[in-house]
Design a protein around this motif. Structure first.
Motif, mmCIF file in Angstrom:
data_model
loop_
_atom_site.group_PDB
_atom_site.id
_atom_site.type_symbol
_atom_site.label_atom_id
_atom_site.label_comp_id
_atom_site.label_asym_id
_atom_site.label_seq_id
_atom_site.Cartn_x
_atom_site.Cartn_y
_atom_site.Cartn_z
ATOM 1 N N ASP A 194 19.005 -37.664 12.340
ATOM 2 C CA ASP A 194 19.176 -36.544 11.417
ATOM 3 C C ASP A 194 20.425 -35.714 11.691
ATOM 4 O OD1 ASP A 194 16.739 -37.166 10.188
ATOM 5 O OD2 ASP A 194 15.592 -35.918 11.593
ATOM 6 N N PHE A 195 21.247 -36.122 12.637
ATOM 7 C CA PHE A 195 22.365 -35.260 13.041
ATOM 8 C C PHE A 195 23.351 -35.019 11.895
ATOM 9 C CE2 PHE A 195 26.643 -34.579 14.717
ATOM 10 C CZ PHE A 195 26.433 -33.465 15.506
ATOM 11 N N ALA A 196 23.640 -36.042 11.122
ATOM 12 C CA ALA A 196 24.642 -35.890 10.057
ATOM 13 C C ALA A 196 24.261 -34.817 9.050
ATOM 14 C CB ALA A 196 24.855 -37.228 9.346
ATOM 15 N N GLY A 197 22.977 -34.566 8.902
ATOM 16 C CA GLY A 197 22.535 -33.580 7.927
ATOM 17 C C GLY A 197 22.448 -32.166 8.456
ATOM 18 N N VAL A 198 22.781 -31.948 9.733
ATOM 19 C CA VAL A 198 22.625 -30.609 10.308
ATOM 20 C C VAL A 198 23.474 -29.558 9.597
ATOM 21 C CG1 VAL A 198 23.009 -29.207 12.376
ATOM 22 C CG2 VAL A 198 21.849 -31.414 12.560
ATOM 23 N N PRO A 199 24.788 -29.766 9.383
ATOM 24 C CA PRO A 199 25.579 -28.695 8.769
ATOM 25 C C PRO A 199 25.034 -28.215 7.424
ATOM 26 C CG PRO A 199 27.027 -30.340 9.726
ATOM 27 C CD PRO A 199 25.645 -30.911 9.789
ATOM 28 N N ALA A 200 24.545 -29.138 6.617
ATOM 29 C CA ALA A 200 24.032 -28.745 5.303
ATOM 30 C C ALA A 200 22.770 -27.890 5.405
ATOM 31 C CB ALA A 200 23.756 -29.987 4.460
ATOM 32 N N ARG A 201 22.058 -28.005 6.509
ATOM 33 C CA ARG A 201 20.815 -27.253 6.677
ATOM 34 C C ARG A 201 21.038 -25.863 7.257
ATOM 35 N NH1 ARG A 201 15.703 -30.777 8.508
ATOM 36 N NH2 ARG A 201 14.828 -28.831 7.731
ATOM 37 N N LEU A 202 22.204 -25.615 7.819
ATOM 38 C CA LEU A 202 22.407 -24.389 8.576
ATOM 39 C C LEU A 202 22.376 -23.099 7.757
ATOM 40 C CD1 LEU A 202 24.958 -25.627 11.227
ATOM 41 C CD2 LEU A 202 22.557 -25.046 11.560
ATOM 42 N N PRO A 203 22.822 -23.073 6.511
ATOM 43 C CA PRO A 203 22.724 -21.801 5.779
ATOM 44 C C PRO A 203 21.303 -21.247 5.740
ATOM 45 C CG PRO A 203 24.201 -23.284 4.626
ATOM 46 C CD PRO A 203 23.575 -24.087 5.726
ATOM 47 N N ALA A 204 20.325 -22.122 5.584
ATOM 48 C CA ALA A 204 18.933 -21.667 5.555
ATOM 49 C C ALA A 204 18.343 -21.557 6.950
ATOM 50 C CB ALA A 204 18.088 -22.624 4.712
ATOM 51 N N LEU A 205 18.771 -22.436 7.854
ATOM 52 C CA LEU A 205 18.140 -22.547 9.159
ATOM 53 C C LEU A 205 18.667 -21.553 10.180
ATOM 54 C CD1 LEU A 205 16.286 -24.118 11.139
ATOM 55 C CD2 LEU A 205 18.177 -25.734 11.463
ATOM 56 N N ALA A 206 19.981 -21.360 10.221
ATOM 57 C CA ALA A 206 20.605 -20.614 11.310
ATOM 58 C C ALA A 206 20.053 -19.205 11.508
ATOM 59 C CB ALA A 206 22.123 -20.581 11.127
ATOM 60 N N PRO A 207 19.793 -18.443 10.437
ATOM 61 C CA PRO A 207 19.307 -17.073 10.668
ATOM 62 C C PRO A 207 17.980 -17.003 11.415
ATOM 63 C CG PRO A 207 20.144 -17.296 8.432
ATOM 64 C CD PRO A 207 20.081 -18.679 8.998
ATOM 65 N N ALA A 208 17.199 -18.061 11.367
ATOM 66 C CA ALA A 208 15.892 -18.051 12.035
ATOM 67 C C ALA A 208 15.949 -18.600 13.453
ATOM 68 C CB ALA A 208 14.890 -18.877 11.219
ATOM 69 N N LEU A 209 17.043 -19.246 13.828
ATOM 70 C CA LEU A 209 17.093 -19.953 15.105
ATOM 71 C C LEU A 209 17.053 -19.006 16.303
ATOM 72 C CD1 LEU A 209 19.798 -22.712 14.481
ATOM 73 C CD2 LEU A 209 17.321 -23.043 14.726
#
Length: 281
Positions: free
Chosen positions: A197-212
């Motif tokens: 799933d690594f290739a898809g990480v950047p696309a997920r970050l707008p939604a994911l990063a604030p919660a990390l």
């Protein structure tokens, strides 16, 4: 974001040189496994005041601050989340011990991995396991909040011997189920590699990063990381664009060439950071 590295990458006698390597590259964070950080203590989760002060003085001299803790159940025998009330009580007590130390050291994040201690046994329905685990982690969340810290839930791939929260999506769903402000998702890039799933990480970050709660720069089986600094640049860009202010920490086991591998790893993450910042210049 601040750059960091876990102390599982070096032996205790190498620590001062390791701290200097981190400082020289502009890293300001240190992630610790207490068994290594307080290696001289009879109980590394309950170091005496002088041992604690000496260890903190060493990292302060290098301009480092503690950003996270891992190996939370080190030295605990008989702990298991799903193996009955007695084993679950041992699990909770071990986690409470780690939370107390994090509060004492003002560490903001505890990374919960422990794949073997969270394996769902044959014959137990996953829904029952999720419900049981959520109840446990709500209690642990209360303790973490009182201690001023959070628990980051890490996806552990099945290859590490577990079957509970083996993917990022499963970890996110579990965090949502617990629904506690002190229980948050943790992003482990090695797990993303292992799960394809690594290739898809950047696309997920707008939604994911604030919660990390925390981010690990890692490779499968804790090999030296990062293996490819260029591949990290879009991840760091995505984290920065989404306003992530936590730590990005290298997690790798000690390599045969010791501090030489630490130097290469630190240089790789620093290179990715510099490339990311140049794109924003």
């Amino acid at each position: 974001m601040r750059l960091a590295m876990s102390n599982i990458a070096w032996s205790p006698d190498e620590r001062l040189e390791a701290y200097a390597i981190l400082a020289g590259a502009g890293f300001t964070g240190l992630e610790i496994a207490p068994g290594l950080f307080f290696h001289a203590a009879a109980d590394p989760f309950a170091p005496d005041a002088s041992t604690l002060a000496a260890a903190l003085a060493e990292i302060a001299h290098a301009g480092l601050a503690l950003v996270s803790m891992q190996s939370l159940l080190f030295g605990v025998t008989g702990a298991a989340l799903f193996e009955g009330p007695e084993a679950r009580a041992v699990f909770e007590a071990g986690m409470q011990r780690a939370i107390a130390l994090a509060g004492r050291l003002r560490i903001p994040v505890l990374v919960f991995g422990s794949p073997l201690q969270r394996r769902v046994p044959d014959g137990m329905a996953m829904e029952a396991a999720l419900a049981q685990a959520a109840a446990v982690f709500r209690r642990l969340g209360d303790a973490a909040a009182a201690a001023g810290t959070r628990i980051g839930i890490e996806a552990n791939p099945a290859a590490y011997g577990t079957n509970f929260c083996t993917t990022l999506d499963e970890a996110l769903a579990f965090v949502a189920r617990v629904d506690h402000p002190a229980i948050a998702p943790h992003l482990d890039l090695g797990a993303m590699h292992m799960n394809g799933d690594f290739a898809g990480v950047p696309a997920r970050l707008p939604a994911l990063a604030p919660a990390l709660a925390h981010v690990h720069v890692s490779e499968p089986d804790l090999a030296p990381a990062p293996a490819d600094a260029a591949a990290l640049v879009p991840v760091l860009r995505g984290l920065a664009a989404a306003g992530y202010t936590g730590a990005v920490s290298i997690e790798m086991k000690r390599a045969p060439d010791g501090l030489a591998a630490v130097r290469r790893a630190v240089a790789g993450l620093a290179q990715a950071r510099d490339a990311m910042e140049a794109l924003h210049a």
